[in-house]
Design an enzyme around this catalytic site. Structure first.
Site, PDB file in Angstrom:
ATOM      1  N   TYR A 163       0.822  -1.213   0.000  1.00 36.31           N
ATOM      2  CA  TYR A 163       0.000   0.000   0.000  1.00 36.31           C
ATOM      3  C   TYR A 163       0.854   1.261   0.000  1.00 36.31           C
ATOM      4  O   TYR A 163       1.906   1.294   0.641  1.00 36.31           O
ATOM      5  CB  TYR A 163      -0.903   0.002   1.239  1.00 36.31           C
ATOM      6  CG  TYR A 163      -1.768   1.229   1.317  1.00 36.31           C
ATOM      7  CD1 TYR A 163      -2.933   1.297   0.572  1.00 36.31           C
ATOM      8  CD2 TYR A 163      -1.395   2.315   2.086  1.00 36.31           C
ATOM      9  CE1 TYR A 163      -3.717   2.435   0.612  1.00 36.31           C
ATOM     10  CE2 TYR A 163      -2.184   3.454   2.133  1.00 36.31           C
ATOM     11  CZ  TYR A 163      -3.342   3.512   1.391  1.00 36.31           C
ATOM     12  OH  TYR A 163      -4.115   4.631   1.424  1.00 36.31           O
ATOM     13  N   TRP A 181       0.940   5.763  -1.490  1.00 37.10           N
ATOM     14  CA  TRP A 181       0.518   6.784  -2.456  1.00 37.10           C
ATOM     15  C   TRP A 181       1.530   6.982  -3.578  1.00 37.10           C
ATOM     16  O   TRP A 181       1.210   7.568  -4.597  1.00 37.10           O
ATOM     17  CB  TRP A 181       0.293   8.105  -1.726  1.00 37.10           C
ATOM     18  CG  TRP A 181      -1.114   8.269  -1.280  1.00 37.10           C
ATOM     19  CD1 TRP A 181      -1.827   7.423  -0.477  1.00 37.10           C
ATOM     20  CD2 TRP A 181      -1.988   9.341  -1.636  1.00 37.10           C
ATOM     21  NE1 TRP A 181      -3.091   7.915  -0.298  1.00 37.10           N
ATOM     22  CE2 TRP A 181      -3.218   9.099  -0.984  1.00 37.10           C
ATOM     23  CE3 TRP A 181      -1.854  10.482  -2.403  1.00 37.10           C
ATOM     24  CZ2 TRP A 181      -4.303   9.948  -1.111  1.00 37.10           C
ATOM     25  CZ3 TRP A 181      -2.929  11.339  -2.519  1.00 37.10           C
ATOM     26  CH2 TRP A 181      -4.144  11.068  -1.883  1.00 37.10           C
TER      27      TRP A 181
HETATM   28  P1  PGD Z   1       3.509   8.086   1.898  1.00 33.46           P
HETATM   29  O1  PGD Z   1       4.338   8.901   2.812  1.00 33.46           O
HETATM   30  O2  PGD Z   1       2.703   8.810   0.865  1.00 33.46           O
HETATM   31  O3  PGD Z   1       2.532   7.282   2.863  1.00 33.46           O
HETATM   32  O4  PGD Z   1       0.625   6.070   3.793  1.00 33.46           O
HETATM   33  P2  PGD Z   1       1.620   6.005   2.568  1.00 33.46           P
HETATM   34  O5  PGD Z   1       2.457   4.789   2.725  1.00 33.46           O
HETATM   35  O6  PGD Z   1       0.903   6.199   1.283  1.00 33.46           O
HETATM   36  O7  PGD Z   1       4.396   6.944   1.242  1.00 33.46           O
HETATM   37  C1  PGD Z   1       4.681   6.889  -0.098  1.00 33.46           C
HETATM   38  C2  PGD Z   1       6.096   6.396  -0.257  1.00 33.46           C
HETATM   39  O8  PGD Z   1       6.308   6.192  -1.651  1.00 33.46           O
HETATM   40  C3  PGD Z   1       7.154   7.373   0.213  1.00 33.46           C
HETATM   41  O9  PGD Z   1       8.116   6.704   1.003  1.00 33.46           O
HETATM   42  C4  PGD Z   1       7.801   7.878  -1.084  1.00 33.46           C
HETATM   43  O10 PGD Z   1       9.159   8.211  -0.945  1.00 33.46           O
HETATM   44  C5  PGD Z   1       7.615   6.671  -2.000  1.00 33.46           C
HETATM   45  N1  PGD Z   1       7.578   7.006  -3.423  1.00 33.46           N
HETATM   46  C6  PGD Z   1       7.103   8.114  -4.018  1.00 33.46           C
HETATM   47  N2  PGD Z   1       7.231   8.017  -5.353  1.00 33.46           N
HETATM   48  C7  PGD Z   1       7.798   6.810  -5.601  1.00 33.46           C
HETATM   49  C8  PGD Z   1       8.167   6.118  -6.806  1.00 33.46           C
HETATM   50  O11 PGD Z   1       7.991   6.587  -7.915  1.00 33.46           O
HETATM   51  N3  PGD Z   1       8.709   4.870  -6.677  1.00 33.46           N
HETATM   52  C9  PGD Z   1       8.903   4.308  -5.468  1.00 33.46           C
HETATM   53  N4  PGD Z   1       9.432   3.095  -5.447  1.00 33.46           N
HETATM   54  N5  PGD Z   1       8.583   4.935  -4.316  1.00 33.46           N
HETATM   55  C10 PGD Z   1       8.021   6.167  -4.388  1.00 33.46           C
HETATM   56  C11 PGD Z   1      -0.357   7.027   3.891  1.00 33.46           C
HETATM   57  C12 PGD Z   1      -1.460   6.501   4.821  1.00 33.46           C
HETATM   58  O12 PGD Z   1      -1.079   6.718   6.186  1.00 33.46           O
HETATM   59  C13 PGD Z   1      -2.752   7.117   4.568  1.00 33.46           C
HETATM   60  S1  PGD Z   1      -3.267   7.327   2.938  1.00 33.46           S
HETATM   61  C14 PGD Z   1      -3.595   7.425   5.574  1.00 33.46           C
HETATM   62  S2  PGD Z   1      -5.040   8.273   5.248  1.00 33.46           S
HETATM   63  C15 PGD Z   1      -3.382   7.027   6.964  1.00 33.46           C
HETATM   64  N6  PGD Z   1      -3.534   8.118   7.865  1.00 33.46           N
HETATM   65  C16 PGD Z   1      -3.136   8.014   9.127  1.00 33.46           C
HETATM   66  C17 PGD Z   1      -3.682   8.784  10.224  1.00 33.46           C
HETATM   67  O13 PGD Z   1      -4.585   9.602  10.036  1.00 33.46           O
HETATM   68  N7  PGD Z   1      -3.172   8.595  11.451  1.00 33.46           N
HETATM   69  C18 PGD Z   1      -2.216   7.700  11.705  1.00 33.46           C
HETATM   70  N8  PGD Z   1      -1.751   7.566  12.949  1.00 33.46           N
HETATM   71  N9  PGD Z   1      -1.692   6.969  10.711  1.00 33.46           N
HETATM   72  C19 PGD Z   1      -2.107   7.081   9.448  1.00 33.46           C
HETATM   73  N10 PGD Z   1      -1.564   6.300   8.465  1.00 33.46           N
HETATM   74  C20 PGD Z   1      -2.082   6.238   7.108  1.00 33.46           C
END
Ligand code: PGD
Length: 765
Positions: free
Chosen positions: A109, A111
């Site tokens: 999972y 973004w």
């Molecule tokens: P991001 O930080 O967006 O978080 O969780 P998610 O795992 O989506 O992680 C994306 C990762 O992808 C980053 O490490 C980035 O460097 C990497 N990345 C970006 N582009 C690329 C690429 O082209 N290739 C590769 N290989 N990697 C890439 C988000 C999730 O967290 C979400 S959506 C929600 S809504 C949740 N919200 C909460 C919350 O409200 N409260 C708590 N305590 N925890 C939550 N967690 C959840």
């Protein structure tokens, strides 16, 4: 000096170029309210937190695959691409031959980034389907996992109820009252998966408020609505919105001002719910006094709010955050019931728009043609998990669990392959996740930076950042399709995820099937051609690829679907029934009732969460989305870093909460509970409920062990303390938004944040 060219991120469209060796970014000129998150790019592009070369965890390299508690604390060895890909291909082959594809978790999972071709979830799923025959997948999202299961029972299609409903234009022009449960914070609505070229929410709220629309921010944090909304703030105790809603509903019924005709014509199961509301069976009237004793808003305020609603164009919204908590389905369901009682569902600017204001996708018109996407092939593995049950799965293989009326069994997973996500950011109870990850034979991560997840992996493969490759940016409700130009050369030895998977596919003998013989540029041309064909089918001529690429953007036509599913249902419920068992709004659900879940009855109800403040942990912790970055992405960027205090994440609290603990503005504080602890810097504000502390998610996890053995994050990551339980047996969503903690002033010594430096590593040939 390079000319600025178009590019796109989840947080906005922008122009970028390299000037005198430095990245320059400027917002898209058509964006009325650009998102400052684009300012995270310049410092991040060449930051030492980037991964420069493939790396293997030393113990895995020396001892081979197997469970290992050293994950997260081990040294890395830099290796050549050939060596890394040979080792990984060998491990995939070993697992495939010995156990089959159901031993590999590819749910992965996250973004990742906005481009539609390099969308790494599509890439990883396509690769595992082609090369391994499938993988254990995940269903639903961390964002809305609970509502995604509930809404189909109550309103029918989740997509249509959320994405094709009340628009910002309608609010600006028609709505009299917006009851925003959980608010509609701009930091959230300024972001959309796939990108957003025009941020319209602030302007729409300004226009509506200027016309006299009343916004009510029902949240422990008044900052959940922007100043432009000029909102009345109703500080509710976290996790109790359903009680407040029931108090409003009871007042409406007592006054006889609920819309009986609407309930009779468009709803099913009102009688069962009314019996509950009246206390006929349990002896508890869910009246305003009862609600006040739970939610902390006075009975008079509840009654006065309820009496201000009938006869006006009222819109009810419930934010994603409310359902990211234990029993999260209750406010989502009750929001729909309350709107039905007011009889406004389906009217322009009225009714119920779940999650409006939570993401930039919502409250807009839909494009008339689909966004381009990479085909993922067919997954031959049946097993899946609700996405937030990852640690449960790894710790309890073979154990059964409930989900949406089914009894499922956790598969035995030996490899997790992650790309484009950061579970050591997004998951709850990170000390528990560390134990869960330690059970794996092999953990593989692609990322462009040394996130906490990469630091737990056995095989770490450096991916390019979006600015280092070409792509197409497009989202279903944004009319601008963007050419995402390559702005900079790859950092170190980083490769595109596509190239990495091609290298593996070649070693596994499936390159032709995976790549279909196309280079990245040829894939972009192929995907663009599909959009062009779809446009031609509806009579729109689009330029050829080269012209699109040169021009940098293409405006897509939008569908004429104002009002969407709910309007059509209201206008003719026989011809346009909802996709629910009754074809109507399910005020009660015999289907949910039949599952017999004690934590989710067959109608909306106050179901006491199992975790409430105690003497030891008297404060609610709200760990919501950050304003200075998307989730954990680019936490090392300039904008995110500029919001830290003393190098730590900022924790907000009420001055009274601080005074009780001798905490002053800017002090370091230690937040803790039975699961873990973290250090943060205090900011005092009267704009929040005194029983609450707020610490956003996304500060990169930087753990150490306290003398007591408890895990302490020195940077301020709240997920070291959140609870890893599903929202209920029905929905099994992420419940990370709320937990309970204690806060104290921290006068001791604690090491500096070190997570933005690469981990210890050695280089070998
Ligand atoms: P991001 O930080 O967006 O978080 O969780 P998610 O795992 O989506 O992680 C994306 C990762 O992808 C980053 O490490 C980035 O460097 C990497 N990345 C970006 N582009 C690329 C690429 O082209 N290739 C590769 N290989 N990697 C890439 C988000 C999730 O967290 C979400 S959506 C929600 S809504 C949740 N919200 C909460 C919350 O409200 N409260 C708590 N305590 N925890 C939550 N967690 C959840």
């Amino acid at each position: 000096m390079q000319q600025l060219r178009t590019h796109s991120a989840h947080w906005g469209a922008f122009h970028a170029g390299m000037q005198d060796g430095r990245l320059v970014v400027t917002p898209h000129p058509g964006d009325p309210d650009p998102n400052p998150l684009i300012d995270n790019f310049p410092d991040a592009l060449r930051h030492p937190a980037r991964i420069a070369a493939p790396a293997i965890r030393r113990s895995w390299l020396e001892r081979g695959p197997g469970a290992d508690i050293l994950r997260g604390g081990d040294e890395y060895v830099q290796v050549s691409w050939d060596k890394a890909l040979d080792l990984l291909a060998g491990e995939l082959r070993r697992l495939g031959e010995a156990y089959g594809p159901s031993t590999i978790y590819g749910g992965s999972y996250g973004w990742s980034s906005a481009g539609r071709f390099h969308h790494v979830q599509s890439q990883i799923h396509r690769f595992l389907n082609v090369a391994m025959g499938g993988y254990v997948r995940s269903v639903n999202t961390y964002s809305g996992g609970c509502a995604e299961v509930l809404i189909p029972h109550v309103l029918g299609s989740y997509e249509k109820a959320v994405r094709r409903n009340v628009t910002w234009d309608q609010i600006a022009q028609r709505t009299d009252v917006v009851l925003a449960f959980g608010g509609m914070a701009l930091k959230n609505s300024r972001v959309a998966g796939g990108g957003v070229s025009r941020h319209v929410e602030r302007g729409a709220m300004r226009e509506a408020a200027g016309r006299g629309c009343r916004f009510v921010c029902i949240s422990p944090l008044s900052s959940d609505l922007p100043e432009e909304a000029a909102a009345d703030w109703m500080p509710v105790i976290p996790g109790t919105d359903i009680a407040l809603m029931l108090g409003i509903a009871h007042t409406l019924v007592s006054d006889g001002s609920h819309d009986r005709a609407f309930l009779a014509q468009y709803c099913s199961g009102w009688e069962e719910f009314e019996t509950y509301l009246s206390g006929h069976n349990d002896g508890v009237k869910k009246n305003a006094e009862w609600a006040a004793s739970i939610c902390g808003v006075s009975a008079e305020e509840i009654q006065s709010l309820a009496r201000s609603l009938p006869g006006r164009r009222v819109l009810i919204t419930v934010s994603h955050s409310l359902q990211r908590a234990e029993r999260g389905e209750q406010p989502v369901w009750m929001g729909a019931v309350l709107a039905a009682m007011l009889g406004q569902i389906g009217l322009p600017g009225g009714g119920y728009s779940y999650a409006l204001g939570t993401l930039a996708h919502y409250g807009r018109r839909n494009n008339a043609v689909p966004s381009p996407s990479l085909s993922q092939g067919t997954n031959g593995v049946k097993e899946f998990i609700p996405v937030a049950r990852i640690a449960d799965m790894l710790l309890n293989p073979g154990q059964s669990f409930d989900y949406n009326g089914q009894r499922l069994v956790y598969p035995h997973v030996r490899m997790a392959y992650w790309a484009g996500g950061n579970p050591f950011h997004h998951h709850q109870d990170l000390p528990r996740l560390t134990r869960a990850i330690s059970t794996l034979d092999t953990f593989v991560v692609h990322d462009h930076a040394w996130t906490a997840t990469a630091r737990h992996a056995d095989i770490v493969l450096p991916a390019t950042m979006t600015l280092e490759r070409e792509d197409i940016g497009s989202a279903p409700t944004d009319p601008l399709m963007l050419a995402m130009h390559r702005i900079a050369e790859p950092y170190g030895e980083a490769r595109d995820d596509y190239e990495i998977f091609c290298g593996l596919a070649q070693r596994l003998g499936v390159l032709d099937e995976f790549s279909e013989g196309r280079s990245s540029r040829e894939w972009l041309q192929h995907l663009y051609a599909k959009t062009r064909e779809a446009l031609a089918e509806i009579g729109h001529e689009a330029p050829d690829f080269d012209t699109f690429w040169r021009q940098g953007e293409l405006v897509l036509p939008q569908a004429d679907d104002d009002g969407g599913m709910m309007r059509a249902f209201r206008n003719d419920p026989q011809a346009n029934p909802l996709a629910t068992p009754s074809g109507k709004i399910q005020v009660s659900s015999p289907v949910i009732e039949s599952f017999g879940y004690d934590d989710c009855p067959g109608h909306p109800a106050w179901v006491e969460p199992t975790e409430r403040p105690t003497k030891d942990f008297p404060l609610h912790l709200i760990s919501n989305q950050p304003a200075s970055r998307l989730h954990s992405q680019l936490d090392f960027g300039g904008h995110s870093q500029s919001t830290k205090l003393k190098g730590r994440e900022v924790c907000s609290m009420h001055p009274a909460t601080a005074a009780d603990r001798g905490i002053r503005e800017g002090d370091l504080v230690r937040l803790f509970n039975s699961r873990g602890a973290c250090i943060a810097a205090a900011r005092l504000t009267e704009q929040m409920h005194p029983g609450v502390v707020q610490l956003p998610t996304g500060a990169w996890y930087d753990p150490m062990e306290e003398a007591s053995g408890k895990t302490l994050c020195v940077h301020g990551n709240p997920n070291v303390m959140t609870r890893d339980i599903g929202t209920s047996r029905l929905t099994q969503g992420c419940s990370g938004q709320l937990t309970i903690v204690q806060a104290e002033r921290f006068d001791g010594a604690v090491r500096a944040v070190s997570v933005f430096e690469p981990p210890r590593s050695a280089v070998i040939e």
